[in-house]
Design an enzyme around this catalytic site. Structure first.
Site: not given
Ligand code: IMP
Length: 174
Positions: A40-41, A96-97, A100, A128, A149-150, A156, A162
Site C-alpha cells: 500500500k506504501g 515502489e515506495d 530497503d 536505502k 525507518f521513515v 506507515d 500514511r
Molecule cells: P524490502 O523488501 O526490505 O526492500 O522492503 C520493502 C518494503 O518494506 C517496502 O515496500 C515498505 O513497505 C517496507 N519498508 C521498508 N523500509 C521502510 C521504512 O523505512 N518505512 C516504512 N516502510 C518501510
C-alpha cells in the site's frame, strides 16, 4: 503526540516527482507501458507520479508482504494480491515506495519476468543503499536515504502516518 524529524518536505517530494515523471515519459514514449503499483506504501507516490506523466498508461496493483507491524523486515516475501491485467509483451514499470533490503523487489522481478513481459523496470521514491542485501536493479530513484525507518507520504508504522504530506523519521515510535 508523535514528533517527527523531517527528511523530505511536500515541496521537495513534488518537485522530484516532476523530474521523474518527465524522465519516464521520455524513456517510455512509443512503448507499451503499464504502471504496476505496489500496495500500500506507494499509493500517494503512484497517484502523484501518474498524474504528472503525459503518457497516461494503464495502472494495475499488486500487494506483497514482507513487514509485519514492526520496523524490521521479516525476510520472507508473500504475494497478497496479484495484478489483474496481463503483462505479457508489455513494458512493466513497478512503482515502489521504498527499497530497503531489496528482497521484495527481487521477489517481484522474478515473479513478473516469468510472465513474459517485454521489459520490467522499477521506480522507487526512496532507496536505502546501505540496507540492500541484494544487487537488484533499480532504474529510477527519488531519493537515497540512510538506513533509518521513515514514515509519511504512504509509508506507515503499524498502519499509521500514511497520510502525512511529508517524509520523516519518527522520534518516539509508539
Ligand atoms: P524490502 O523488501 O526490505 O526492500 O522492503 C520493502 C518494503 O518494506 C517496502 O515496500 C515498505 O513497505 C517496507 N519498508 C521498508 N523500509 C521502510 C521504512 O523505512 N518505512 C516504512 N516502510 C518501510
Amino acid at each position: 503526540m508523535p514528533e517527527f524529524d523531517l527528511r523530505f518536505s511536500k515541496e521537495q517530494i513534488a518537485s522530484r516527482i516532476e523530474v521523474l515523471a518527465a524522465q519516464i515519459d521520455r524513456d517510455y514514449a512509443g512503448k507499451n507501458l503499464i504502471l504496476l503499483v505496489v500496495l500500500k506504501g506507494s499509493l500517494h507516490f503512484a497517484s502523484d507520479l501518474a498524474r504528472k506523466m503525459k503518457l497516461d498508461p494503464p495502472i494495475d496493483f499488486i500487494q506483497l508482504a514482507s513487514y509485519h507491524d514492526d520496523t524490521k523486515s521479516s525476510g520472507i516475501v508473500q504475494l497478497k494480491k496479484d495484478h489483474d491485467m496481463t503483462i505479457e509483451d508489455r513494458d512493466v514499470l513497478i512503482v515502489e515506495d521504498i527499497v530497503d533490503t531489496g528482497l521484495t523487489l527481487e521477489y517481484l522481478r522474478e515473479l513478473l519476468e516469468a510472465r513474459r513481459p517485454a521489459s520490467v523496470s522499477c521506480v522507487s521514491l526512496l532507496a536505502k543503499p546501505d540496507a540492500h542485501q541484494r544487487e537488484v536493479a533499480l532504474e529510477y530513484v527519488g531519493f537515497d536515504i540512510k538506513n533509518e525507518f521513515v514514515v509519511g507520504y504512504g509509508l506507515d508504522h503499524a498502519e499509521k502516518y500514511r497520510s502525512l504530506p511529508f517524509i520523516a523519521v519518527l522520534r518516539n515510535p509508539v
